[in-house]
Design a protein around this motif. Structure first.
Motif, PDB file in Angstrom:
ATOM      1  N   GLU A   1       0.815  -1.213   0.000  1.00 58.60           N
ATOM      2  CA  GLU A   1       0.000   0.000   0.000  1.00 58.60           C
ATOM      3  C   GLU A   1       0.848   1.262   0.000  1.00 58.60           C
ATOM      4  N   TRP A   2       2.143   1.106   0.309  1.00 56.57           N
ATOM      5  CA  TRP A   2       3.040   2.255   0.311  1.00 56.57           C
ATOM      6  C   TRP A   2       3.604   2.582  -1.072  1.00 56.57           C
TER       7      TRP A   2
ATOM      8  N   ASN B   1       3.087   5.939  -2.338  1.00 61.54           N
ATOM      9  CA  ASN B   1       2.699   6.747  -1.176  1.00 61.54           C
ATOM     10  C   ASN B   1       3.841   7.024  -0.205  1.00 61.54           C
ATOM     11  N   ALA B   2       4.999   6.397  -0.412  1.00 60.69           N
ATOM     12  CA  ALA B   2       6.123   6.581   0.504  1.00 60.69           C
ATOM     13  C   ALA B   2       6.664   8.005   0.405  1.00 60.69           C
TER      14      ALA B   2
ATOM     15  N   GLU C   1      12.463   5.002  -0.274  1.00 63.38           N
ATOM     16  CA  GLU C   1      11.676   4.261   0.717  1.00 63.38           C
ATOM     17  C   GLU C   1      10.586   3.446   0.037  1.00 63.38           C
ATOM     18  N   GLU C   2      10.043   3.959  -1.040  1.00 68.37           N
ATOM     19  CA  GLU C   2       9.041   3.203  -1.796  1.00 68.37           C
ATOM     20  C   GLU C   2       9.634   1.905  -2.327  1.00 68.37           C
TER      21      GLU C   2
ATOM     22  N   LEU D   1      10.314  -0.553   0.675  1.00 71.91           N
ATOM     23  CA  LEU D   1       9.108  -1.198   1.196  1.00 71.91           C
ATOM     24  C   LEU D   1       8.515  -2.169   0.190  1.00 71.91           C
TER      25      LEU D   1
ATOM     26  N   LEU E   1      -1.394   4.896   6.190  1.00 72.97           N
ATOM     27  CA  LEU E   1      -0.306   5.595   5.511  1.00 72.97           C
ATOM     28  C   LEU E   1       0.404   6.603   6.417  1.00 72.97           C
TER      29      LEU E   1
ATOM     30  N   PHE F   1       3.771   6.893   8.194  1.00 69.85           N
ATOM     31  CA  PHE F   1       5.056   6.223   8.036  1.00 69.85           C
ATOM     32  C   PHE F   1       5.629   5.758   9.366  1.00 69.85           C
TER      33      PHE F   1
ATOM     34  N   CYS G   1       4.038   2.559  10.100  1.00 73.46           N
ATOM     35  CA  CYS G   1       4.543   1.521   9.196  1.00 73.46           C
ATOM     36  C   CYS G   1       5.839   0.933   9.724  1.00 73.46           C
TER      37      CYS G   1
END
Length: 294
Positions: A65-66, A69-70, A75-76, A79, A130, A132, A135
């Motif tokens: 889901e990231w 959206n990261a 980081e996207e 993840l 969402l 972080f 997460c």
């Protein structure tokens, strides 16, 4: 595993400079139809593989889901590849469970079960909305716990579980270290980032106790050298979390007792409302086009 968890956060792992990309499993080398180990009940082994597979599958989906959206592209990617690692573990474990139970392959188990048929721990399904900090808090706890379990399962009498554990400990070491770096960065950062990280820990902590409860299936299989009693890894996981939180200038919320609140939880098929929404999204394509291939 490093003797000092926090020191390990800065270590290089072989030739890898940052990440283990992809699932990394050679599925042709793992025989999901292998014989059931002596002393293990086939139904218990199928249920155990389902538990471990569902943990990985649902946590993997939450991490996807990231994508897009990261906070940063790096980081996207990190993840997304953590999700791929867990998905690789899930595929083999669900394939093994389906073979043993005689009720289908990994696709059927992922896409055609109802919510009450899933056996993952509640931590895996938590909706971080969402945020972080949430997460990385969830990932730190999940990876630290699963790494401790798989480290012991490398000697499992079941060859499929042992193969997943052997590869999985390398992947989960990255996952734990990645999450720990971010927990330290946020906790020991600005007053705002510290407060957000503290709030994220408060959010994740009610689901921690369930991780260390031992089901009857796990207890029976542990006696046959196939499973691990999750309660035996609690001290190790506590030490990891305490070390990371100290470096992050954070304090540990009060740890709940082992086992789910009210005596029933994810291992019994009892899930949150948020899981229904997750499952609808995850299964929507397969159910809209049954039997489709691409």
């Amino acid at each position: 595993m490093s003797g000092n968890v926090y020191d390990a956060l800065g270590e290089r792992h072989g030739d890898d400079t940052h990440w283990a990309f992809g699932t990394g499993f050679d599925t042709d080398a793992v025989e999901v139809t292998a014989a059931v180990p002596d002393g293990a009940d086939v139904g218990d082994l199928a249920a155990y593989c389902l538990m471990l597979g569902d943990d990985a599958l649902i946590c993997s989906h939450r991490l996807t889901e990231w994508v897009s959206n990261a906070p940063e592209l790096e980081e996207e990617v990190a993840l997304a590849n953590t999700a791929l690692d867990l998905l690789g573990q899930a595929r083999l474990l669900l394939a093994r469970a389906g073979h043993l139970a005689g009720d289908g392959d990994e696709d059927r188990l992922a896409y055609w079960r109802g919510d009450a048929e899933f056996r993952h721990v509640a931590l895996a399904e938590l909706d971080d909305e969402l945020d972080f900090a949430r997460c990385v808090a969830r990932l730190l706890v999940f990876a630290s716990w699963r790494l401790a379990l798989l480290h012991r399962l490398r000697g499992c009498a079941d060859p499929v579980v042992a193969a997943v554990a052997e590869r999985g400990v390398k992947e989960l070491a990255y996952h734990r270290d990645y999450a720990a770096r971010w927990v330290v960065r946020l906790g020991d950062g600005t007053p705002d980032s510290h407060e957000r990280m503290r709030a994220a820990l408060d959010w994740v902590w009610p689901s921690v106790g369930e991780l260390f409860g031992c089901s009857e299936v796990e207890r029976r299989l542990a006696g046959a050298g196939v499973a691990v009693d999750p309660g035996t890894v609690r001290d190790e996981v506590d030490a990891v979390l305490d070390q990371v939180l100290a470096a992050a200038t954070l304090t540990r919320p009060r740890l709940p007792p082992a086992g789910p609140v009210g005596g029933r939880g994810g291992r019994d098929g009892v899930h949150t409302e948020a899981f229904g929404h997750l499952l609808a999204e995850m299964q929507s394509l397969a159910r809209a086009h049954p039997g489709a291939t691409w």
